[in-house]
Design an enzyme around this catalytic site. Structure first.
Site, short mmCIF file in Angstrom:
data_model
loop_
_atom_site.label_atom_id
_atom_site.label_comp_id
_atom_site.label_asym_id
_atom_site.label_seq_id
_atom_site.Cartn_x
_atom_site.Cartn_y
_atom_site.Cartn_z
N SER A 164 0.85 -1.19 0.00
CA SER A 164 0.00 0.00 0.00
C SER A 164 0.88 1.23 0.00
CB SER A 164 -0.89 0.02 1.24
OG SER A 164 -1.56 1.26 1.39
N TYR A 207 -2.74 -0.41 10.20
CA TYR A 207 -2.77 -0.84 8.81
C TYR A 207 -1.44 -0.52 8.14
CZ TYR A 207 -4.00 -1.02 3.85
OH TYR A 207 -4.02 -1.29 2.50
#
Length: 279
Positions: free
Chosen positions: A133, A146
């Site tokens: 990501s 995250y």
């Protein structure tokens, strides 16, 4: 033609990667929790094989890999796509919520990779594609856990790119920005159950409040993003990192600037921590 094994391929970027790989003439194994949820267009292809797989269930992983090998003779490209998000300030996230996230995003990836590697080593070739990501190179407020999970994915992939080179196996981490998928839906994104009013109006909750307006209005096109991922994974040599999306490139520039700003005033003192007798 190669055999691709794509986790979390029932929807979103995973399904688009499966479609793009199929369009290039490859065989594709879509590994999903519920094969009934595989899109009809993928189900109809004789070159697509759906296998049940929950990457957090270690007992289901060998069976899924064995079924893929039995069907197509081996696995050439593993795409570790299965994952989800978690929103909340660090103080709001419980230990159970954090561990559940890491079980999927990190340990699931580790265990699927472990299951595939013996076959790749035996055939002397293979490619690992890990979905990281933009939050995997820049920690962002409201998504600290995250980000931590995706930093871990990037670190694992970088190490594997060197560790597995003697066996002819390559590793690449894909670091996409925000794409117009269901990732911001509750089915893919969890919010810390305990919201602390102390964080209202701070960056952590600004991110949280942004989700509703951003959902299904994200900048990135998942079809184009998946096509680029498959193009890169089909090349003879994989990049160590594949940065995907205009917003990813913009944040990467910010990251470069931050590194230089942090480094400049401390470079000499950092170097001076060596022993006086060091060459």
């Amino acid at each position: 033609m190669a055999t691709w094994f794509v986790t979390g391929a029932s929807r979103g970027i995973g399904a688009e990667i499966a479609r793009a790989a199929l369009a290039r003439g490859n065989d594709v194994v879509v590994a999903v929790r519920n094969p009934e949820r595989v899109p009809d267009d993928l189900k109809k292809s004789a070159r697509v094989y759906a296998v049940p797989l929950d990457v957090t269930d270690n007992n289901s992983i060998p069976a899924a890999v064995d079924a893929a090998v039995e069907r197509f003779g081996g696995i050439d490209v593993l795409v570790n796509n299965a994952g989800r998000g978690l929103l909340g300030a660090l103080e709001e996230v419980t230990d159970a919520e954090a561990r559940s996230l890491f079980d999927l995003n990190v340990f699931g990836l580790i265990n699927v990779t472990r299951a595939v590697l013996p076959g790749m080593r035996k055939q002397g070739a293979g490619k690992l594609v890990h979905l990281g990501s933009r939050s995997g190179f820049e920690g962002e407020p409201g998504v600290s856990l995250y980000s931590a999970s995706k930093f871990a994915v990037a670190g694992i992939s970088e190490a594997l790119s060197v560790e597995l080179a003697p066996f002819g196996i390559q590793s690449m981490v894909v670091e996409p920005g925000v794409f117009r998928t269901d990732f911001l839906d509750s089915s893919s994104l969890s919010v810390a159950a305990h919201r602390m009013t102390e964080y209202d109006g701070t960056p952590a909750h600004v991110t949280l409040d942004w989700i509703d307006e951003a959902n299904h209005a994200q900048l990135g096109d998942p079809v184009k993003g998946a096509a680029l991922i498959v193009e890169a994974a089909s090349a003879a040599k994989l990049p160590t990192h594949l940065y995907v999306g205009r917003d990813t490139l913009e944040r990467l520039d910010v990251k470069y600037q931050q590194v230089q700003a942090d480094l400049a005033p401390w470079r000499e003192k950092s170097a001076a921590t060596a022993h006086d007798d060091a060459a």
